[in-house]
Enzyme design. Structure first.
Site, PDB file in Angstrom:
ATOM      1  N   SER A 219       0.823  -1.220   0.000  1.00 28.23           N
ATOM      2  CA  SER A 219       0.000   0.000   0.000  1.00 28.23           C
ATOM      3  C   SER A 219       0.849   1.259   0.000  1.00 28.23           C
ATOM      4  O   SER A 219       1.705   1.427   0.860  1.00 28.23           O
ATOM      5  CB  SER A 219      -0.864   0.076   1.263  1.00 28.23           C
TER       6      SER A 219
ATOM      7  N   HIS B 146      -3.951   0.605  -4.566  1.00 29.77           N
ATOM      8  CA  HIS B 146      -3.259  -0.490  -5.245  1.00 29.77           C
ATOM      9  C   HIS B 146      -3.655  -0.448  -6.711  1.00 29.77           C
ATOM     10  O   HIS B 146      -4.839  -0.502  -7.022  1.00 29.77           O
ATOM     11  CB  HIS B 146      -3.707  -1.852  -4.692  1.00 29.77           C
TER      12      HIS B 146
ATOM     13  N   HIS C   8      -5.099  -9.745  -1.758  1.00 30.17           N
ATOM     14  CA  HIS C   8      -5.201 -10.010  -0.325  1.00 30.17           C
ATOM     15  C   HIS C   8      -6.244 -11.092  -0.072  1.00 30.17           C
ATOM     16  O   HIS C   8      -7.257 -11.169  -0.763  1.00 30.17           O
ATOM     17  CB  HIS C   8      -5.630  -8.744   0.430  1.00 30.17           C
TER      18      HIS C   8
ATOM     19  N   TYR D 287      -8.231 -11.016   2.380  1.00 25.75           N
ATOM     20  CA  TYR D 287      -9.469 -10.370   2.848  1.00 25.75           C
ATOM     21  C   TYR D 287     -10.354  -9.875   1.709  1.00 25.75           C
ATOM     22  O   TYR D 287     -11.514  -9.535   1.920  1.00 25.75           O
ATOM     23  CB  TYR D 287      -9.177  -9.218   3.831  1.00 25.75           C
ATOM     24  N   GLU D 288      -9.809  -9.812   0.500  1.00 23.39           N
ATOM     25  CA  GLU D 288     -10.639  -9.414  -0.639  1.00 23.39           C
ATOM     26  C   GLU D 288     -11.582 -10.544  -1.052  1.00 23.39           C
ATOM     27  O   GLU D 288     -12.448 -10.357  -1.896  1.00 23.39           O
ATOM     28  CB  GLU D 288      -9.760  -9.039  -1.832  1.00 23.39           C
TER      29      GLU D 288
ATOM     30  N   ALA E 194       2.374  -2.437   4.171  1.00 23.75           N
ATOM     31  CA  ALA E 194       2.069  -1.451   5.207  1.00 23.75           C
ATOM     32  C   ALA E 194       1.655  -2.259   6.436  1.00 23.75           C
ATOM     33  O   ALA E 194       0.936  -3.237   6.311  1.00 23.75           O
ATOM     34  CB  ALA E 194       0.920  -0.573   4.749  1.00 23.75           C
TER      35      ALA E 194
ATOM     36  N   MET F 260      -1.809  -7.602   7.041  1.00 26.99           N
ATOM     37  CA  MET F 260      -2.800  -8.496   6.420  1.00 26.99           C
ATOM     38  C   MET F 260      -2.276  -9.140   5.134  1.00 26.99           C
ATOM     39  O   MET F 260      -3.054  -9.532   4.270  1.00 26.99           O
ATOM     40  CB  MET F 260      -4.068  -7.696   6.100  1.00 26.99           C
ATOM     41  N   SER F 261      -0.966  -9.232   5.012  1.00 23.14           N
ATOM     42  CA  SER F 261      -0.425  -9.766   3.751  1.00 23.14           C
ATOM     43  C   SER F 261       0.916 -10.436   4.004  1.00 23.14           C
ATOM     44  O   SER F 261       1.220 -10.862   5.113  1.00 23.14           O
ATOM     45  CB  SER F 261      -0.257  -8.612   2.747  1.00 23.14           C
TER      46      SER F 261
ATOM     47  N   ASN G  26       1.256   3.029  11.256  1.00 19.97           N
ATOM     48  CA  ASN G  26       0.496   3.501  12.421  1.00 19.97           C
ATOM     49  C   ASN G  26       0.912   2.657  13.620  1.00 19.97           C
ATOM     50  O   ASN G  26       1.476   1.584  13.448  1.00 19.97           O
ATOM     51  CB  ASN G  26      -1.011   3.323  12.167  1.00 19.97           C
TER      52      ASN G  26
ATOM     53  N   HIS H 227      -7.673   3.809   7.045  1.00 18.57           N
ATOM     54  CA  HIS H 227      -6.903   3.458   5.848  1.00 18.57           C
ATOM     55  C   HIS H 227      -6.235   4.706   5.265  1.00 18.57           C
ATOM     56  O   HIS H 227      -5.102   4.653   4.797  1.00 18.57           O
ATOM     57  CB  HIS H 227      -7.820   2.788   4.824  1.00 18.57           C
TER      58      HIS H 227
HETATM   59  N1  HPA Z   1      -3.051  -3.654  11.418  1.00 18.52           N
HETATM   60  C1  HPA Z   1      -3.096  -4.487  10.374  1.00 18.52           C
HETATM   61  N2  HPA Z   1      -2.729  -4.138   9.152  1.00 18.52           N
HETATM   62  C2  HPA Z   1      -2.280  -2.897   8.967  1.00 18.52           C
HETATM   63  C3  HPA Z   1      -2.201  -1.963  10.017  1.00 18.52           C
HETATM   64  C4  HPA Z   1      -2.619  -2.380  11.312  1.00 18.52           C
HETATM   65  O1  HPA Z   1      -2.578  -1.625  12.309  1.00 18.52           O
HETATM   66  N3  HPA Z   1      -1.708  -0.815   9.485  1.00 18.52           N
HETATM   67  C5  HPA Z   1      -1.494  -1.055   8.168  1.00 18.52           C
HETATM   68  N4  HPA Z   1      -1.835  -2.301   7.853  1.00 18.52           N
END
Ligand code: HPA
Length: 267
Positions: A26, A56, A78, A80-81, A108, A206-207, A230, A242
């Protein structure tokens, strides 16, 4: 399907044989814009899905960077998609068949280690697969890798050291740590983040883990780089969005690109 994808790509790139593969996470896709020589939209490649997340793109980009032949995924699939885990890792198998020996996986991530600040970069030293699924489940392709592959050095130690050396030379503060993958798409709860810390994670995302597992299984060297976008939930009092994740990735992209380009040159 794998052979069809590989054959199709070869008709497009002819004798360009990539040696390095990069999965751009990302907000980190700009590297591909900078060097793009041939771009093939995923929609044209047999077996590829269209990417659905904003931030993306969805194309395979071939280019020469610092004297190395590179194939980049500008946008990844991903779990989750709603894609099957096999679809998520399909491009890595394609890269292997195209001749890629080293995979640079980027993402990310949320910082679980309280020392990490938004926009820090982290070299991944190891991972925890907390997705509840393994991309190698199913019939094993013995021509690519073992049924029970060793995962004791997924992330190539000498390249972790190389990345640290380069970061030092470039004046980039590079964190290191363990990346834990969850399915998402909901971010973690503070309790889940506390659990992640207790079991040894420095970052959550998540990847990356499915792709790294398959690359390692297939005998590729792997380098993992996270942009800590973050503080994960509960680590700081700030809520998560996001948009903020993309914003932090944007702030980090100059140093991210500098580091990746130099790593490419020296592997
Ligand atoms: N958690 C999971 N995936 C992420 C985060 C997070 O805090 N930040 C960016 N991708």
């Amino acid at each position: 399907m794998l052979d069809r994808a590989v054959d199709y790509i070869k008709t497009r790139v002819q004798d360009f044989k990539p040696e390095i593969g990069i999965i751009l996470g990302s907000g980190l896709g700009e590297l591909a814009d900078e060097y793009c020589t041939i771009a093939i939209p995923y929609s044209e490649i047999p077996g590829f899905e269209a990417s659905t997340v904003s931030g993306h793109k969805g194309q395979l980009v071939f280019a020469e960077i610092n004297g190395k032949r590179v194939v980049m995924m500008q946008g990844r699939f991903h779990f989750y998609e709603g894609h099957s885990i096999q679809k998520v890792v399909f491009p890595v198998k394609v890269m292997k068949k195209l001749g890629v020996e080293t995979l640079i996986v980027t993402n990310a991530a949320g910082g679980v280690n309280p020392e990490f600040k938004p926009s820090d970069l982290m070299i991944i030293t190891d991972h925890i697969n907390y997705m509840g699924v393994n991309p190698l489940i199913g019939k094993n392709d013995d021509t690519m890798g073992d049924r029970f592959p060793d995962m004791s050095e997924v992330y190539t130690t000498k390249y972790i050291e190389l990345a640290k050396t380069i970061a030092g030379e470039l004046g980039i503060d590079l964190q290191q740590g363990v990346y834990m993958a969850l399915t998402g798409p909901s971010y973690e709860t503070p309790a889940e983040v506390r659990m992640a810390r207790v079991i040894g994670a420095d970052a959550v995302g998540m990847s990356t883990v499915p792709e790294a597992v398959v690359a390692s299984w297939a005998g590729m060297k792997v380098i993992g780089l996270s942009c800590i976008c973050n503080s994960a939930a509960g680590v700081s009092t700030v809520g998560l969005s996001h948009a903020d994740v993309i914003d932090a990735a944007n702030k980090a992209k100059t140093k991210f690109k500098a580091l990746v380009k130099e790593v490419i040159k020296r592997i």
